[in-house]
Design an enzyme around this catalytic site. Structure first.
Site, PDB file in Angstrom:
ATOM      1  N   TYR A 123     -52.729  37.901 -11.336  1.00 46.72           N
ATOM      2  CA  TYR A 123     -51.650  38.856 -11.608  1.00 46.72           C
ATOM      3  C   TYR A 123     -50.352  38.110 -11.903  1.00 46.72           C
ATOM      4  O   TYR A 123     -50.065  37.078 -11.278  1.00 46.72           O
ATOM      5  CB  TYR A 123     -51.446  39.792 -10.418  1.00 46.72           C
ATOM      6  N   ASP A 162     -49.548  23.413  17.585  1.00 48.60           N
ATOM      7  CA  ASP A 162     -48.735  23.098  16.416  1.00 48.60           C
ATOM      8  C   ASP A 162     -48.198  24.346  15.713  1.00 48.60           C
ATOM      9  O   ASP A 162     -47.423  24.226  14.758  1.00 48.60           O
ATOM     10  CB  ASP A 162     -49.536  22.259  15.413  1.00 48.60           C
ATOM     11  N   ASN A 209     -61.995  28.468  -6.705  1.00 47.43           N
ATOM     12  CA  ASN A 209     -62.755  27.234  -6.534  1.00 47.43           C
ATOM     13  C   ASN A 209     -64.056  27.177  -7.323  1.00 47.43           C
ATOM     14  O   ASN A 209     -64.993  26.492  -6.913  1.00 47.43           O
ATOM     15  CB  ASN A 209     -63.088  27.035  -5.046  1.00 47.43           C
ATOM     16  N   HIS A 261     -60.064  29.423   8.893  1.00 46.61           N
ATOM     17  CA  HIS A 261     -59.415  29.198   7.601  1.00 46.61           C
ATOM     18  C   HIS A 261     -57.919  29.497   7.651  1.00 46.61           C
ATOM     19  O   HIS A 261     -57.092  28.696   7.194  1.00 46.61           O
ATOM     20  CB  HIS A 261     -60.110  30.075   6.557  1.00 46.61           C
ATOM     21  N   ASP A 290     -54.805  36.236   5.539  1.00 40.96           N
ATOM     22  CA  ASP A 290     -56.002  35.393   5.596  1.00 40.96           C
ATOM     23  C   ASP A 290     -56.930  35.900   6.702  1.00 40.96           C
ATOM     24  O   ASP A 290     -57.014  37.108   6.928  1.00 40.96           O
ATOM     25  CB  ASP A 290     -55.558  33.940   5.845  1.00 40.96           C
ATOM     26  N   VAL A 318     -50.111  17.664  13.429  1.00 43.79           N
ATOM     27  CA  VAL A 318     -49.663  17.632  12.035  1.00 43.79           C
ATOM     28  C   VAL A 318     -48.337  18.366  11.911  1.00 43.79           C
ATOM     29  O   VAL A 318     -47.940  19.116  12.806  1.00 43.79           O
ATOM     30  CB  VAL A 318     -50.707  18.286  11.091  1.00 43.79           C
ATOM     31  N   SER A 347     -57.475  26.837  -1.662  1.00 48.68           N
ATOM     32  CA  SER A 347     -56.950  27.443  -0.432  1.00 48.68           C
ATOM     33  C   SER A 347     -56.030  26.484   0.301  1.00 48.68           C
ATOM     34  O   SER A 347     -55.110  26.903   1.001  1.00 48.68           O
ATOM     35  CB  SER A 347     -58.094  27.838   0.499  1.00 48.68           C
TER      36      SER A 347
END
Length: 407
Positions: free
Chosen positions: A298, A172, A287, A196, A163, A213, A348
């Site tokens: 694939y 975290d 998206n 991201h 990414d 989280v 994503s």
């Protein structure tokens, strides 16, 4: 003097244009690997910029006047493709950007619950984290990740997030971060300068510490592989190099929350090699509400579509026969660069839920990509009102996933 200045500017512009170069990904017969293919490329004025090790391809820069036909004429060359620089993280449709946001106080509550509003894709809020609020985001709850944690939380399973990198100092993520690779600048760390990748990583494997989280697989070994820049863009060769690194460094799972409208022979081959090496590859479907993108299209990929908190298909989610399963992808609350947290939407955000589930399956003893895919599908329940092309086998239950393995 003005005429001379104008003439000089034209000369400089002409020189700049003539000096332009184009980057290609070149495939070749394995017999020509090494010096032979490099000398052939240099004979055309080209320069090899990256050699791949597990596929018979390389990246090279050529003068702009060198056409593909000339490269194809070189002995041993089997394929030539543009090493295009594209945006791999899709922006929100304009209509979604106009949706008004709620107050910060109500947004915090709704982000935790995953209900009550629709965020634009890849946008969000920066709420303060209230330690009294439950740590498990709604998507992690929805796949029942906690139902597996007494059996496995992913200990010892290696997952690569390919990414924009990871903020490996995030409270975290730091405990689970084990290293990584920067495919853009190989001498640099894979630090996230976009946000991201850090958000995706939190959904996969944020630690369980009663703060912030927690991810689906909170004890997994997390690796950051930076293949996209601060704009969420990158070249095909960067993606290929990131997958190759994950294969050669023994990753068990890859998450790719990125996608393009087309693939390349090199990307196809490295996906094949990843599966042959026993790596489970999980990919976001896309998206644009249209067909599944690449690399999710694939057959080696586990393609994931996105659902909302009402178990409906997210309006933006791509769909098609390639979809394996569906996962929460709307109003997903997770870690963000700079030690913060943010709510984001997109396939994503759905993909890392499934990557985390794949980690749990492997932690429970499932071996090999085909077996992991089968285990995910066996633990999934179809969502009412959705077609198989929308959701594949449906939404996975983590408790069922590990229970099936125990059986």
């Amino acid at each position: 003097m003005k005429k001379l200045t104008a003439l000089f500017s034209v000369v400089l512009l002409t020189a700049a244009v003539s000096a332009q170069a184009s980057q290609k990904i070149v495939g070749f017969d394995s017999a020509h690997r090494g010096g032979a293919i490099q000398k052939s490329i240099e004979s055309l004025g080209g320069k090899v910029t990256r050699n791949f090790t597990i596929i018979d391809f390389l990246a090279a820069v050529f003068p702009d006047n060198i056409k593909d036909s000339s490269i194809f004429s070189l002995k041993g060359v089997t394929d030539v493709a543009e090493d295009s620089y594209i945006r791999w993280i899709e922006a929100a449709p304009a209509s979604m950007n106009a949706i008004p946001l709620p107050s910060v106080e109500s947004a915090v509550n709704m982000a935790r619950a995953g209900e009550g509003w629709e965020t634009p894709l890849f946008t969000g809020i920066w709420p303060g984290v209230d330690p009294t609020v439950e740590e498990i985001p709604w998507g992690v709850k929805r796949v029942n990740a906690a139902g597996a944690w007494n059996y496995t939380a992913g200990q010892g399973v290696k997952v690569a997030v390919i990414d924009t990198g990871i903020d490996y100092t995030h409270p975290d993520l730091a405990a689970n971060y084990k290293g990584g690779y920067n495919a853009i600048i190989t001498t640099a760390t894979p630090l996230d300068d976009h946000g991201h990748g850090t958000h995706v990583s939190g959904t996969v494997a944020a630690v369980k510490d009663l703060k912030g989280v927690v991810g689906v697989a909170p004890a997994a070994d997390l690796y950051g592989v930076k293949v996209l820049d601060k704009n969420g863009s990158g070249q095909y060769s960067w993606i290929v190099a990131g997958i190759e690194w994950a294969v050669t460094n023994g990753m068990n799972v890859i998450n790719m929350s990125l996608g393009g409208s087309s693939g390349t022979p090199a990307l196809k081959q490295v996906m094949i090699k990843a599966k042959e090496a026993g790596v489970t590859v999980v990919c976001a479907a896309g998206n644009d509400s249209g067909p599944v993108g690449y690399p999710a299209r694939y057959p080696q990929a586990i393609a994931v579509s996105a659902s909302d908190s009402a178990d409906k298909l997210a309006s933006f989610s791509s769909r098609g026969p390639e979809i394996a399963v569906i996962a929460p992808g709307v109003n997903v609350y997770s870690s963000y660069k700079g030690g913060g947290f943010r709510t984001m939407s997109g396939t994503s955000m759905a993909s890392p839920h499934v990557a985390g589930l794949a980690v749990l399956a492997i932690g429970a003893g499932t071996k090999g990509p085909d077996a992991v895919r089968a285990a995910l599908k066996a633990a999934a329940t179809p969502l009412p009102g959705l077609n198989p092309t929308d959701q594949g086998a449906g939404l996975v239950d983590a408790a069922k996933l590990v229970a099936n393995n125990a059986d």
